[in-house]
Design an enzyme around this catalytic site. Structure first.
Site, PDB file in Angstrom:
ATOM      1  N   ASP A  14      -6.851 -98.855 -31.890  1.00 43.01           N
ATOM      2  CA  ASP A  14      -7.849 -99.925 -31.660  1.00 43.01           C
ATOM      3  C   ASP A  14      -7.593-100.803 -30.422  1.00 43.01           C
ATOM      4  OD1 ASP A  14      -8.724 -98.886 -34.054  1.00 43.01           O
ATOM      5  OD2 ASP A  14      -8.630-100.730 -35.192  1.00 43.01           O
ATOM      6  N   ASP A  56     -12.296 -98.736 -33.833  1.00 40.95           N
ATOM      7  CA  ASP A  56     -13.008 -99.438 -34.891  1.00 40.95           C
ATOM      8  C   ASP A  56     -14.484 -99.399 -34.492  1.00 40.95           C
ATOM      9  OD1 ASP A  56     -12.177-100.763 -37.291  1.00 40.95           O
ATOM     10  OD2 ASP A  56     -12.682-102.718 -36.418  1.00 40.95           O
ATOM     11  N   HIS A  58     -18.162-100.209 -36.046  1.00 42.13           N
ATOM     12  CA  HIS A  58     -18.958-100.713 -37.173  1.00 42.13           C
ATOM     13  C   HIS A  58     -20.449-100.820 -36.860  1.00 42.13           C
ATOM     14  CE1 HIS A  58     -15.164-101.685 -38.988  1.00 42.13           C
ATOM     15  NE2 HIS A  58     -14.903-102.748 -38.251  1.00 42.13           N
ATOM     16  N   HIS A  62     -22.226-104.461 -40.946  1.00 45.35           N
ATOM     17  CA  HIS A  62     -21.090-103.888 -41.677  1.00 45.35           C
ATOM     18  C   HIS A  62     -20.601-104.808 -42.797  1.00 45.35           C
ATOM     19  CE1 HIS A  62     -16.887-102.203 -42.073  1.00 45.35           C
ATOM     20  NE2 HIS A  62     -17.659-101.152 -42.196  1.00 45.35           N
ATOM     21  N   HIS A  92     -17.435-107.714 -35.132  1.00 44.55           N
ATOM     22  CA  HIS A  92     -16.583-107.155 -34.079  1.00 44.55           C
ATOM     23  C   HIS A  92     -16.798-105.651 -33.992  1.00 44.55           C
ATOM     24  CE1 HIS A  92     -14.298-106.497 -37.781  1.00 44.55           C
ATOM     25  NE2 HIS A  92     -13.758-105.451 -37.172  1.00 44.55           N
ATOM     26  N   LYS A 117     -13.541 -95.120 -36.999  1.00 46.38           N
ATOM     27  CA  LYS A 117     -13.359 -95.503 -38.407  1.00 46.38           C
ATOM     28  C   LYS A 117     -14.143 -96.764 -38.713  1.00 46.38           C
ATOM     29  CE  LYS A 117      -9.096 -97.864 -37.201  1.00 46.38           C
ATOM     30  NZ  LYS A 117      -9.613 -99.216 -37.386  1.00 46.38           N
ATOM     31  N   CYS A 162      -4.376-102.734 -38.767  1.00 45.07           N
ATOM     32  CA  CYS A 162      -4.638-101.304 -38.565  1.00 45.07           C
ATOM     33  C   CYS A 162      -3.382-100.510 -38.225  1.00 45.07           C
ATOM     34  CB  CYS A 162      -5.737-101.118 -37.528  1.00 45.07           C
ATOM     35  SG  CYS A 162      -7.333-101.655 -38.185  1.00 45.07           S
TER      36      CYS A 162
HETATM   37  C1  VGL Z   1      -8.665-104.555 -37.394  1.00 42.20           C
HETATM   38  C2  VGL Z   1      -9.451-106.306 -38.632  1.00 42.20           C
HETATM   39  C3  VGL Z   1     -10.697-105.719 -38.735  1.00 42.20           C
HETATM   40  C4  VGL Z   1      -7.522-103.959 -36.636  1.00 42.20           C
HETATM   41  C5  VGL Z   1      -9.907-103.954 -37.484  1.00 42.20           C
HETATM   42  O1  VGL Z   1      -7.762-103.133 -35.720  1.00 42.20           O
HETATM   43  O2  VGL Z   1      -6.361-104.286 -36.948  1.00 42.20           O
HETATM   44  N1  VGL Z   1      -8.447-105.728 -37.978  1.00 42.20           N
HETATM   45  N2  VGL Z   1     -10.907-104.548 -38.154  1.00 42.20           N
HETATM   46 ZN    ZN Z   2     -12.974-103.776 -38.100  1.00 37.25          ZN
END
Ligand code: VGL
Ligand code: ZN
Length: 219
Positions: A14, A56, A58, A62, A92, A117, A162
């Site tokens: 990410d 990530d 979404h 979401h 996000h 994901k 993550c």
């Molecule tokens: C993440 C919060 C929500 C991450 C992703 O990449 O750690 N944290 N979505």
């Molecule tokens: Zn996320």
């Protein structure tokens, strides 16, 4: 320490604009992971290994967004039909937006696979292996086994979300799992979450090593 590059995958978690300074869910110094990850992916791939990146990804409504629920705020925790104890976040990494793009400093040339994901409205995913229902596979496990990979080196954002869930699943799936310690950054919320995540990973047998030590160890 020696690492057989041909049996090793670098898993970049990410490294996206929304998780870097100026982004919607900015992680302090998140952009600083790019340089050591670039060094690792270039060296590893030149020696016959592989690099993968997660994204990530979404939909705009979401289920992990506080804005998708009446009267809820970021950092609230809710139960959803598929996930008990889902944390809520600011919007996000919305599919197709610049916030979801990889950070410009990340070199994507050595990256041969991207795993997206959290792309279904009703299910979030922290781990690169299994979404938050802990059942829905992303396919990364099969990819690693098809290539006969033994070691996974992990870096990216965020250490306490993550990266943590990805590393724990990776180790449980039987891969030798190493965190590139200078190539991760943490959200740090709730207070102490980074320390908690690091000690849980160490307890599980996940190793921590600097990117320089990893570069020196690559065969
Ligand atoms: C993440 C919060 C929500 C991450 C992703 O990449 O750690 N944290 N979505
Ligand atoms: Zn996320």
């Amino acid at each position: 320490m020696k690492i057989n590059a041909k049996k090793t995958l670098l898993l970049i978690i990410d490294v996206q604009n929304d998780f870097c300074p100026g982004g919607a869910l900015a992680v302090n110094k998140g952009d600083e992971v790019a340089a050591p990850l670039n060094d690792l992916s270039r060296a590893l791939v030149s020696k016959g290994g592989r690099a993968a990146a997660t994204q990530d990804w979404h939909p705009e409504d979401h289920i992990s967004f506080a804005s998708s629920h009446n009267g809820k705020n970021p950092n609230d925790i809710i139960d959803t039909p598929l996930v008990k104890g889902q944390a809520l976040w600011p919007n996000h990494c919305v599919q197709g937006t610049s916030g979801a793009d990889f950070h410009n400093d990340l070199d994507l040339k050595p990256v041969s696979v991207v795993i997206r994901k959290g792309f279904r409205r009703e299910l979030d995913s922290y781990s690169a292996f299994f979404e938050n229902d802990r059942k829905t596979a992303t396919g990364l496990d099969g990819f690693l086994r098809a290539l006969d990979m033994k070691t996974v080196v992990i870096g990216g954002i965020a250490t306490d979300y993550c990266v943590f869930y990805s590393a724990m699943d990776c180790k449980r799936e039987g891969f030798n799992t190493i965190i590139a310690s200078d190539a991760v950054r943490a959200v740090g919320y709730p207070e102490g979450s980074e320390e908690k995540a690091v000690s849980a990973m160490k307890r599980e047998g996940i190793q921590f090593s600097s990117s320089q030590m990893l570069l020196d160890a690559l065969l």
